[in-house]
Scaffold this active site. Structure first.
Site, PDB file in Angstrom:
ATOM      1  N   ARG A   1       0.797  -1.229   0.000  1.00  0.00           N
ATOM      2  CA  ARG A   1       0.000   0.000   0.000  1.00  0.00           C
ATOM      3  C   ARG A   1       0.826   1.275   0.000  1.00  0.00           C
ATOM      4  NH1 ARG A   1      -4.173  -2.696   4.038  1.00  0.00           N
ATOM      5  NH2 ARG A   1      -2.439  -4.156   4.024  1.00  0.00           N
TER       6      ARG A   1
ATOM      7  N   GLU B   1       4.507 -11.119  14.390  1.00  0.00           N
ATOM      8  CA  GLU B   1       3.922 -11.734  15.579  1.00  0.00           C
ATOM      9  C   GLU B   1       4.184 -13.248  15.562  1.00  0.00           C
ATOM     10  OE1 GLU B   1      -0.154 -10.640  15.911  1.00  0.00           O
ATOM     11  OE2 GLU B   1      -0.377 -11.560  17.901  1.00  0.00           O
TER      12      GLU B   1
HETATM   13  C1  PRP Z   1       0.545  -3.631   6.765  1.00  0.00           C
HETATM   14  C2  PRP Z   1       0.680  -2.167   6.395  1.00  0.00           C
HETATM   15  C3  PRP Z   1       2.109  -1.845   6.754  1.00  0.00           C
HETATM   16  C4  PRP Z   1       2.353  -2.748   7.944  1.00  0.00           C
HETATM   17  C5  PRP Z   1       2.305  -1.952   9.213  1.00  0.00           C
HETATM   18  O1  PRP Z   1       1.075  -4.396   5.736  1.00  0.00           O
HETATM   19  O2  PRP Z   1       0.401  -1.950   5.028  1.00  0.00           O
HETATM   20  O3  PRP Z   1       2.996  -2.157   5.696  1.00  0.00           O
HETATM   21  O4  PRP Z   1       1.318  -3.745   7.947  1.00  0.00           O
HETATM   22  O5  PRP Z   1       2.498  -2.777  10.339  1.00  0.00           O
HETATM   23  P1  PRP Z   1       3.731  -2.628  11.317  1.00  0.00           P
HETATM   24  O6  PRP Z   1       3.903  -1.152  11.603  1.00  0.00           O
HETATM   25  O7  PRP Z   1       3.292  -3.383  12.537  1.00  0.00           O
HETATM   26  O8  PRP Z   1       4.926  -3.207  10.660  1.00  0.00           O
HETATM   27  P2  PRP Z   1       0.773  -5.969   5.590  1.00  0.00           P
HETATM   28  O9  PRP Z   1       1.715  -6.724   6.449  1.00  0.00           O
HETATM   29  O10 PRP Z   1      -0.686  -6.194   5.813  1.00  0.00           O
HETATM   30  O11 PRP Z   1       1.195  -6.269   4.071  1.00  0.00           O
HETATM   31  P3  PRP Z   1       0.514  -5.754   2.709  1.00  0.00           P
HETATM   32  O12 PRP Z   1       0.711  -4.257   2.659  1.00  0.00           O
HETATM   33  O13 PRP Z   1       1.271  -6.433   1.641  1.00  0.00           O
HETATM   34  O14 PRP Z   1      -0.951  -6.127   2.758  1.00  0.00           O
END
Ligand code: PRP
Length: 177
Positions: free
Chosen positions: A64, A101
């Site tokens: 994202r 986690e």
């Molecule tokens: C989500 C979000 C951030 C991250 C934030 O990504 O888009 O990149 O988690 O979390 P953190 O601050 O605890 O590291 P996700 O892991 O869902 O991956 P994606 O963007 O590919 O869906």
């Protein structure tokens, strides 16, 4: 510090309970992105924070961060660099592995994506624990980039991810507590 008042944008964010897991309240920005005035205001406000700060590159974190990074880069007359999940980039990469986690995840960047001394802003949609951003900061340091700032669309204040980045300028548009 927000030159533009972004609080009204929160009305365009949809909250989805129990996604992706029971007990998690998900802040869904797709409803904000599809609103033409809301999207423009969000990009303008993110970019405005870095005007005059000599930014060479915007790094977007998959997936994202790719929504915001290129639009900010265009506004700031900077280049865009994707930070990707493993095995997506074709040329030689630097790689960092970080704890989740349960288990771990990795991110990669092309070795030639940043020239030493270039000023870099890293952007992602969400600051939660900060683990993803911390890993990306490590990649930028490995390549000799200078971190001009860390940008997020949404920050979950109660998770205190910001504490991992005391030495950096952390800028988030929308805060939730
Ligand atoms: C989500 C979000 C951030 C991250 C934030 O990504 O888009 O990149 O988690 O979390 P953190 O601050 O605890 O590291 P996700 O892991 O869902 O991956 P994606 O963007 O590919 O869906």
């Amino acid at each position: 510090q927000n030159a533009i008042n972004c609080e009204p944008l929160k009305d365009l964010v949809r909250t989805v309970p129990d996604f992706p897991k029971p007990g998690i309240l998900f802040y869904d920005i797709t409803t904000l992105l599809k609103d033409k005035a809301g999207f423009a205001q969000m990009i303008d406000a993110l970019a405005a924070h870095y005007i005059g700060k000599d930014v060479d590159l915007i790094l977007g974190i998959e997936a994202r961060g790719f929504i915001f990074g290129p639009a900010m880069a265009y506004r700031l007359n900077a280049g865009f660099v994707p930070v990707r999940k493993p095995k997506k980039l074709p040329a030689p990469t630097a790689k960092v592995t970080y704890d989740l986690e349960y288990g771990s995840d990795s991110l990669e960047i092309h070795l030639d994506a940043i020239e030493p001394g270039q000023r870099v802003v890293i952007v992602d949609d969400l600051l939660a624990t900060g683990g993803t951003m911390q890993a990306t900061v490590q990649l930028v340091k490995q390549l000799g980039g200078e971190i001009a700032g860390l940008a997020f669309a949404v920050e979950l204040d109660f998770l205190r991810g910001r504490q991992k980045f005391a030495e950096y300028d952390v800028f988030s548009l929308l805060h939730y507590s």
